[in-house]
Design a protein around this motif. Structure first.
Motif, short mmCIF file in Angstrom:
data_model
loop_
_atom_site.label_atom_id
_atom_site.label_comp_id
_atom_site.label_asym_id
_atom_site.label_seq_id
_atom_site.Cartn_x
_atom_site.Cartn_y
_atom_site.Cartn_z
N VAL A 175 114.33 -9.37 76.82
CA VAL A 175 114.28 -10.79 76.49
C VAL A 175 113.95 -11.09 74.87
CG1 VAL A 175 113.23 -13.24 77.01
CG2 VAL A 175 113.49 -11.31 78.78
N ILE A 176 115.06 -11.90 74.37
CA ILE A 176 114.78 -12.29 73.06
C ILE A 176 115.08 -13.88 72.96
CG2 ILE A 176 115.36 -12.19 70.56
CD1 ILE A 176 116.43 -9.36 71.03
N HIS A 177 114.07 -14.64 72.91
CA HIS A 177 114.17 -16.13 72.81
C HIS A 177 115.00 -16.48 71.55
CE1 HIS A 177 110.26 -16.64 75.18
NE2 HIS A 177 111.50 -16.82 75.82
N PRO A 178 116.02 -17.37 71.77
CA PRO A 178 116.76 -17.59 70.64
C PRO A 178 115.67 -18.43 69.37
CG PRO A 178 117.60 -18.57 72.54
CD PRO A 178 116.51 -18.18 72.85
N GLY A 179 116.23 -18.26 68.16
CA GLY A 179 115.57 -19.19 67.14
C GLY A 179 115.82 -20.36 66.95
N PRO A 181 117.14 -28.84 73.22
CA PRO A 181 116.77 -30.06 72.90
C PRO A 181 115.34 -30.78 72.95
CG PRO A 181 118.87 -30.15 74.36
CD PRO A 181 118.18 -28.68 74.21
N PRO A 182 114.55 -30.02 73.97
CA PRO A 182 113.35 -30.27 73.87
C PRO A 182 112.17 -29.90 72.49
CG PRO A 182 113.77 -29.60 75.81
CD PRO A 182 114.78 -29.41 75.38
N LEU A 183 112.92 -28.61 72.17
CA LEU A 183 112.28 -27.93 70.81
C LEU A 183 112.87 -28.79 69.77
CD1 LEU A 183 112.81 -24.13 71.37
CD2 LEU A 183 110.70 -25.73 71.90
N PHE A 194 109.46 -20.13 67.70
CA PHE A 194 110.70 -19.49 67.86
C PHE A 194 111.44 -19.38 66.37
CE2 PHE A 194 109.51 -22.00 71.65
CZ PHE A 194 110.00 -21.08 72.61
N SER A 195 110.68 -18.93 65.67
CA SER A 195 110.97 -18.60 64.07
C SER A 195 112.17 -17.63 64.21
CB SER A 195 109.80 -18.20 63.37
OG SER A 195 110.07 -17.56 62.42
#
Length: 384
Positions: free
Chosen positions: A183-187, A303-305, A369-370
């Protein structure tokens, strides 16, 4: 080591997901900055050259029409391995999640050289539609997509997915692939903006304070839920003898296809289907006092981020990946509970301490999420 990134089928504005396009663009750009001895080759098209022909990568404009479905099926199933072999790939990254047929890989690479596949599975939305909205999309096309996703997950050497929620969804559909999945959250990309001309037509429309909402016409984005919740918020504000804020909705052209609103409520709702100017959209969004996002299903959910980055407190659906992304930096609500949504909106708008606390938590949350840390993770997964 040579990494080939298959971007041939990516055309901005075509297809159902701009998210996949933007993620592929960001990954390519950030990996390109780090590439030195390792070679990155992008197989692209004339439509996306301006976004993917970036420093640190070799961009190859492929022949063929990426908007032709038949050609794209041939590309996806058979042609990619031959081009991967031509450019001496050690690994091929498929941002759209579709790997070629196993037999095509074997024929192209031969027995002496193994080319490893990595697929990025953003979400399993086609399965969601098959279950909840089977008549929205072409059934044959959706069945093909579901079959290809499952086949690609099974045969890929490595799988990257973008949230723990998507990981669990994948394991439910294709058990036994957990050892090859990460799992890699997008930046999060910069959504800052420059001030618009005071005479901008849309800015002239937004002189009053307003709630900002993001949605689309697709059922899983729940435009109807947003409008129902606003109507409840409006009525409750009137009961308290308070003046309700307007609602500005980005992503739909009108309220009528989604719900019948009372005339006096609808008069305070403005819809913008699309912004050609991204700066203008960010400026309009940043003017909101609270951000409303009530989607039913998201593989990740930017969108929330983005609203947190703009300093707007968030009321967000508690479904799918969104609690994972939002954490404690927003108020999570049942998207079908219009009363609960209305109460959350009112709480943020009337409780200054709550509002300021959420804004502060939002700024802290987006640090997770950098792209600096995301690039490190992608580099490790693809090159080491």
């Amino acid at each position: 080591m040579n990494l080939v990134i298959d971007c041939f089928k990516l055309v901005k504005g075509a297809g159902k997901s701009i998210g996949i396009y933007n993620l592929a663009k960001s990954i390519t750009g950030h990996l390109g900055v780090r590439a030195q001895k390792d070679t990155i080759i992008v197989l692209g098209n004339s439509y996306n050259k301006k976004d993917f022909d970036v420093p640190g990568v070799t961009f190859v404009e492929m022949k063929g029409n990426p908007l032709n479905k038949i050609y794209c099926i041939l590309w996806e199933l058979f042609l990619v391995p031959w081009y991967a072999k031509k450019y001496q790939a050690d690994r091929v990254l498929f941002p759209r999640g579709f790997a070629p047929l196993r037999i095509a890989k074997k024929l192209a690479s031969g027995m002496k050289r193994k080319i490893r596949d990595t697929v990025i599975i953003n979400d399993l939305i086609p399965f969601y539609y098959d279950k909840h909205y089977p008549d929205i999309f072409n059934k044959l096309e959706n069945a093909y997509i579901m079959n290809r996703l499952k086949a690609s997950i099974k045969q890929a050497d490595r799988i990257i997915t973008i949230s723990e929620y998507s990981r669990e969804e994948i394991l439910n559909k294709v058990p036994g692939c957990e050892n090859k999945m990460t799992v890699i959250h997008p930046g999060l990309n910069d959504v800052s903006y420059t001030s618009l001309d005071i005479h901008s037509e849309k800015r002239e429309n937004e002189k009053r304070e307003y709630i900002i909402a993001m949605t689309s016409g697709l059922p899983h984005k729940n435009a109807a839920g947003i409008l129902r919740a606003y109507e409840v918020y409006y009525e409750k504000a009137k009961e308290r003898a308070a003046e309700p804020l307007d609602l500005v909705v980005i992503g739909i052209a009108d309220t009528s296809p989604y719900t019948e609103m009372k005339k006096e409520v609808k008069a305070q709702v403005r819809c913008y289907k699309f912004f050609e100017n991204f700066n203008e959209m960010c400026s309009i969004a940043a003017g909101g006092k609270v951000y409303l996002f009530l989607s039913y299903a998201e593989g990740f959910g930017f969108p929330p981020l983005e609203s947190m980055q703009l300093g707007i407190p968030v009321v967000c659906s508690n479904r799918s990946s969104l609690p994972e992304v939002v954490g404690e930096a927003g108020i999570l609500v049942n998207p079908d509970d219009a009363v609960a949504v209305a109460e959350a909106l009112n709480e943020i708008l009337t409780d200054k301490k709550k509002r300021e606390g959420l804004i502060g938590k939002g700024y802290e949350n987006i640090e997770r999420f950098s792209w600096k840390t995301r690039t490190d993770l992608y580099w490790k997964e693809l090159f080491q």
